[in-house]
Design a protein around this motif. Structure first.
Motif, PDB file in Angstrom:
ATOM      1  N   GLY A   1       0.813  -1.229   0.000  1.00 38.51           N
ATOM      2  CA  GLY A   1       0.000   0.000   0.000  1.00 38.51           C
ATOM      3  C   GLY A   1       0.838   1.267   0.000  1.00 38.51           C
ATOM      4  O   GLY A   1       2.037   1.233  -0.269  1.00 38.51           O
ATOM      5  N   LYS A   2       0.175   2.348   0.289  1.00 43.46           N
ATOM      6  CA  LYS A   2       0.847   3.652   0.321  1.00 43.46           C
ATOM      7  C   LYS A   2       1.880   3.695   1.444  1.00 43.46           C
ATOM      8  O   LYS A   2       1.669   3.160   2.522  1.00 43.46           O
ATOM      9  CB  LYS A   2      -0.214   4.735   0.548  1.00 43.46           C
ATOM     10  CG  LYS A   2       0.300   6.156   0.438  1.00 43.46           C
ATOM     11  CD  LYS A   2      -0.866   7.126   0.640  1.00 43.46           C
ATOM     12  CE  LYS A   2      -0.362   8.555   0.874  1.00 43.46           C
ATOM     13  NZ  LYS A   2       0.211   9.155  -0.333  1.00 43.46           N
ATOM     14  N   LEU A   3       3.004   4.342   1.174  1.00 46.94           N
ATOM     15  CA  LEU A   3       4.049   4.483   2.187  1.00 46.94           C
ATOM     16  C   LEU A   3       3.655   5.555   3.190  1.00 46.94           C
ATOM     17  O   LEU A   3       3.026   6.548   2.830  1.00 46.94           O
ATOM     18  CB  LEU A   3       5.379   4.876   1.533  1.00 46.94           C
ATOM     19  CG  LEU A   3       5.953   3.955   0.462  1.00 46.94           C
ATOM     20  CD1 LEU A   3       7.278   4.510  -0.067  1.00 46.94           C
ATOM     21  CD2 LEU A   3       6.153   2.537   0.985  1.00 46.94           C
TER      22      LEU A   3
ATOM     23  N   PRO B   1       3.582  -3.130  -6.260  1.00 48.42           N
ATOM     24  CA  PRO B   1       2.836  -3.715  -5.126  1.00 48.42           C
ATOM     25  C   PRO B   1       1.641  -2.850  -4.738  1.00 48.42           C
ATOM     26  O   PRO B   1       0.691  -3.329  -4.141  1.00 48.42           O
ATOM     27  CB  PRO B   1       3.875  -3.736  -3.996  1.00 48.42           C
ATOM     28  CG  PRO B   1       5.209  -3.649  -4.656  1.00 48.42           C
ATOM     29  CD  PRO B   1       4.992  -2.913  -5.951  1.00 48.42           C
ATOM     30  N   TYR B   2       1.700  -1.578  -5.099  1.00 50.61           N
ATOM     31  CA  TYR B   2       0.641  -0.663  -4.673  1.00 50.61           C
ATOM     32  C   TYR B   2      -0.260  -0.174  -5.811  1.00 50.61           C
ATOM     33  O   TYR B   2      -1.080   0.701  -5.636  1.00 50.61           O
ATOM     34  CB  TYR B   2       1.278   0.550  -3.967  1.00 50.61           C
ATOM     35  CG  TYR B   2       2.328   1.248  -4.811  1.00 50.61           C
ATOM     36  CD1 TYR B   2       1.971   2.262  -5.685  1.00 50.61           C
ATOM     37  CD2 TYR B   2       3.662   0.855  -4.754  1.00 50.61           C
ATOM     38  CE1 TYR B   2       2.917   2.889  -6.471  1.00 50.61           C
ATOM     39  CE2 TYR B   2       4.623   1.476  -5.535  1.00 50.61           C
ATOM     40  CZ  TYR B   2       4.253   2.497  -6.404  1.00 50.61           C
ATOM     41  OH  TYR B   2       5.187   3.093  -7.182  1.00 50.61           O
ATOM     42  N   LYS B   3      -0.065  -0.723  -7.020  1.00 46.03           N
ATOM     43  CA  LYS B   3      -0.915  -0.281  -8.139  1.00 46.03           C
ATOM     44  C   LYS B   3      -0.906  -1.278  -9.287  1.00 46.03           C
ATOM     45  O   LYS B   3       0.019  -2.071  -9.435  1.00 46.03           O
ATOM     46  CB  LYS B   3      -0.433   1.084  -8.661  1.00 46.03           C
ATOM     47  CG  LYS B   3       0.949   1.013  -9.318  1.00 46.03           C
ATOM     48  CD  LYS B   3       1.351   2.329  -9.974  1.00 46.03           C
ATOM     49  CE  LYS B   3       0.752   2.512 -11.356  1.00 46.03           C
ATOM     50  NZ  LYS B   3       1.174   1.507 -12.325  1.00 46.03           N
TER      51      LYS B   3
ATOM     52  N   LEU C   1      -5.861   1.776  -8.770  1.00 44.75           N
ATOM     53  CA  LEU C   1      -5.080   3.014  -8.794  1.00 44.75           C
ATOM     54  C   LEU C   1      -4.216   3.080  -7.534  1.00 44.75           C
ATOM     55  O   LEU C   1      -4.592   2.533  -6.499  1.00 44.75           O
ATOM     56  CB  LEU C   1      -6.016   4.224  -8.774  1.00 44.75           C
ATOM     57  CG  LEU C   1      -6.645   4.683 -10.082  1.00 44.75           C
ATOM     58  CD1 LEU C   1      -7.685   5.754  -9.766  1.00 44.75           C
ATOM     59  CD2 LEU C   1      -5.589   5.235 -11.016  1.00 44.75           C
ATOM     60  N   SER C   2      -3.084   3.755  -7.620  1.00 43.86           N
ATOM     61  CA  SER C   2      -2.307   3.993  -6.408  1.00 43.86           C
ATOM     62  C   SER C   2      -3.069   5.005  -5.557  1.00 43.86           C
ATOM     63  O   SER C   2      -3.893   5.759  -6.066  1.00 43.86           O
ATOM     64  CB  SER C   2      -0.925   4.534  -6.756  1.00 43.86           C
ATOM     65  OG  SER C   2      -1.032   5.748  -7.454  1.00 43.86           O
ATOM     66  N   GLU C   3      -2.779   5.002  -4.248  1.00 46.14           N
ATOM     67  CA  GLU C   3      -3.442   5.942  -3.347  1.00 46.14           C
ATOM     68  C   GLU C   3      -3.270   7.365  -3.871  1.00 46.14           C
ATOM     69  O   GLU C   3      -4.194   8.174  -3.882  1.00 46.14           O
ATOM     70  CB  GLU C   3      -2.820   5.855  -1.944  1.00 46.14           C
ATOM     71  CG  GLU C   3      -2.975   4.505  -1.264  1.00 46.14           C
ATOM     72  CD  GLU C   3      -4.433   4.178  -0.952  1.00 46.14           C
ATOM     73  OE1 GLU C   3      -5.207   5.119  -0.676  1.00 46.14           O
ATOM     74  OE2 GLU C   3      -4.792   2.983  -1.007  1.00 46.14           O
ATOM     75  N   ARG C   4      -2.045   7.624  -4.330  1.00 43.44           N
ATOM     76  CA  ARG C   4      -1.713   8.954  -4.824  1.00 43.44           C
ATOM     77  C   ARG C   4      -2.667   9.400  -5.922  1.00 43.44           C
ATOM     78  O   ARG C   4      -3.183  10.504  -5.929  1.00 43.44           O
ATOM     79  CB  ARG C   4      -0.286   8.930  -5.350  1.00 43.44           C
ATOM     80  CG  ARG C   4       0.051  10.091  -6.226  1.00 43.44           C
ATOM     81  CD  ARG C   4       1.264   9.785  -7.083  1.00 43.44           C
ATOM     82  NE  ARG C   4       2.387   9.317  -6.269  1.00 43.44           N
ATOM     83  CZ  ARG C   4       3.653   9.431  -6.666  1.00 43.44           C
ATOM     84  NH1 ARG C   4       3.939   9.985  -7.809  1.00 43.44           N
ATOM     85  NH2 ARG C   4       4.617   8.973  -5.911  1.00 43.44           N
ATOM     86  N   ASP C   5      -2.913   8.481  -6.854  1.00 46.91           N
ATOM     87  CA  ASP C   5      -3.754   8.867  -7.980  1.00 46.91           C
ATOM     88  C   ASP C   5      -5.235   8.867  -7.627  1.00 46.91           C
ATOM     89  O   ASP C   5      -6.040   9.552  -8.241  1.00 46.91           O
ATOM     90  CB  ASP C   5      -3.466   7.960  -9.183  1.00 46.91           C
ATOM     91  CG  ASP C   5      -2.038   8.167  -9.688  1.00 46.91           C
ATOM     92  OD1 ASP C   5      -1.585   9.335  -9.706  1.00 46.91           O
ATOM     93  OD2 ASP C   5      -1.382   7.179 -10.031  1.00 46.91           O
TER      94      ASP C   5
HETATM   95  C1  SIN Z   1       3.952   6.296  -6.065  1.00 46.66           C
HETATM   96  O1  SIN Z   1       4.573   7.211  -5.606  1.00 46.66           O
HETATM   97  O2  SIN Z   1       4.542   5.541  -6.841  1.00 46.66           O
HETATM   98  C2  SIN Z   1       2.534   6.021  -5.665  1.00 46.66           C
HETATM   99  C3  SIN Z   1       2.138   6.952  -4.563  1.00 46.66           C
HETATM  100  C4  SIN Z   1       0.857   6.603  -3.903  1.00 46.66           C
HETATM  101  O3  SIN Z   1       0.441   5.443  -3.882  1.00 46.66           O
HETATM  102  O4  SIN Z   1       0.244   7.494  -3.348  1.00 46.66           O
END
Ligand code: SIN
Ligand code: C2E
Ligand code: FE
Length: 360
Positions: free
Chosen positions: A214-216, A292-294, A349-353
């Motif tokens: 997940g998100k860091l 791992p997060y997207k 989607l990643s948390e960021r997006d």
């Molecule tokens: C990323 O920085 O690669 C993804 C960031 C996020 O999941 O918010």
């Protein structure tokens, strides 16, 4: 005395002379050797033959109708790999340096003895083989050097299911961007080999962070940022041009054009062009790939994410080049490794997006 006609090596020799008598004479001389000889009566015919077949040595007269030996020698040196030996006549005396400067390997004055001709051809061929051996050793060294780097980069990132395809792709994206920016051939080749090392500093980042699904957290991301400094330390102070650029890239590939990047908050052209190029290539590759997060994103979404960062994350000039040629980059992405990009809307989607409401 050594028999000068007994040559262990075979070679393809092209003899160019407008006088039939000289051609016959040379044919008789060369018959005693292992060399396969071919004949042309002027430069133009010789070039035609050269474009169809590879020759080791071209033995050419200077004064010929249609195309003279000097012009022929110049063209051969720019387009072909053959060594040239020039035969000078007596109508005009040529200086040694005049002939050597156009790239000829040797010259003989007419009239010559059979022995002299053979000795000179033998000598030129001997040097030719030595050069080829040196070249081979050089290529092998370069190959093993690049192979070692490739393995090190793979060791540094140890992502599951990773075949190292992304390493090759990053190099290809970057050299294509460099080409479209009209940067020098040397730059293009150097970045091709240097860019894949951009994340080598991840070797110093704990797995727990690197492979987190997940998100860091902000602490974790602070740790993550150190991969630029670790990489730049690993690659510092090398005499190799490739490693020098790799050092520069490791340090600057996360800087942003507007100064909002890391580790040094460099702005605009204070960020080396290599770093500005890798920033786009790296993001593009991350967006087209599974992390791992997207999930991998579809091309249209990637296009929008990149474009939105024009002048913010990315150098506008480099970004414009990238999106103008977007299809070519997608093609590279598709060709090497599997492109898992899906066009349906059910990807993660990643948390960021996700936080960035504009995207989907
Ligand atoms: C990323 O920085 O690669 C993804 C960031 C996020 O999941 O918010
Ligand atoms: P990476 O995965 O190779 O990503 C390289 C860069 O591509 C990122 O630099 C970012 O600029 C861009 N990028 C990657 N994924 C996304 C995404 O989903 N959306 C958008 N808009 N851009 C993306 P950044 O952010 O400095 O991250 C550096 C490295 O830190 C990443 O390399 C990754 O290894 C790690 N990382 C960053 N965020 C996360 C996260 O949320 N979870 C995990 N596990 N790792 C993360
Ligand atoms: Fe990185």
């Amino acid at each position: 005395m050594m028999n000068i006609f007994e040559n262990s090596q075979t070679a393809e020799i092209l003899i160019v002379d407008d006088e039939p008598m000289i051609r016959d004479l040379l044919e008789n001389i060369m018959e005693k050797t292992n060399y396969a000889c071919y004949f042309a009566k002027n430069g133009e015919t010789a070039l035609e033959m050269l474009s169809r077949q590879t020759f080791d040595v071209v033995l050419t007269d200077i004064d010929m109708p249609v195309m003279g030996g000097i012009e022929l020698a110049k063209i051969i040196k720019s387009k072909f790999t053959a060594d040239v030996i020039v035969m000078t006549g007596q109508t005009r005396s040529y200086q040694y340096d005049e002939i050597i400067n156009i790239g000829a390997s040797d010259f003989v004055e007419k009239p010559f003895s059979p022995r002299e001709i053979i000795l000179r051809v033998n000598r030129v061929l001997r040097e030719r083989h030595l050069k080829q051996e040196t070249r081979k050793t050089h290529d092998e060294l370069k190959e093993s050097y690049l192979d070692s780097i490739h393995r090190l980069v793979m060791a540094a990132e140890y992502k599951d299911e990773d075949t190292g395809d992304h390493i090759v792709r990053i190099g290809q994206y970057c050299s294509l961007i460099a080409k479209k920016l009209n940067l020098s051939r040397e730059f293009k080749e150097t970045i091709y080999y240097a860019a894949p090392m951009h994340d080598i500093g991840k070797i110093g980042i704990p797995d727990k962070i690197l492979l987190k699904p997940g998100k860091l957290t902000s602490d974790e991301f602070e740790t993550m940022k150190n991969h630029t400094l670790i990489g730049s330390r690993l690659l510092a102070k090398s005499k190799s041009k490739i490693l020098q650029m790799a050092h520069e890239i490791a340090l600057t590939h996360h800087e942003k054009f507007n100064g909002g990047g890391y580790p040094n908050q460099l702005k605009k052209t204070d960020i080396p062009i290599s770093g500005r190029i890798v920033a786009i290539a790296d993001t593009f590759d991350a967006l087209t790939s599974k992390r791992p997060y997207k999930d991998p994103y579809p091309p249209e979404i990637i296009y929008d994410i990149l474009k939105k960062e024009r002048g913010k994350h990315f150098d506008p000039e480099v970004l414009d080049i990238f999106i103008t040629n977007f299809d070519q980059f997608l093609k590279i992405r598709g060709k090497i490794g599997t492109f898992e990009g899906r066009t349906d809307q059910h990807f993660m989607l990643s948390e960021r997006d996700k936080e960035d409401g504009e995207i989907v």
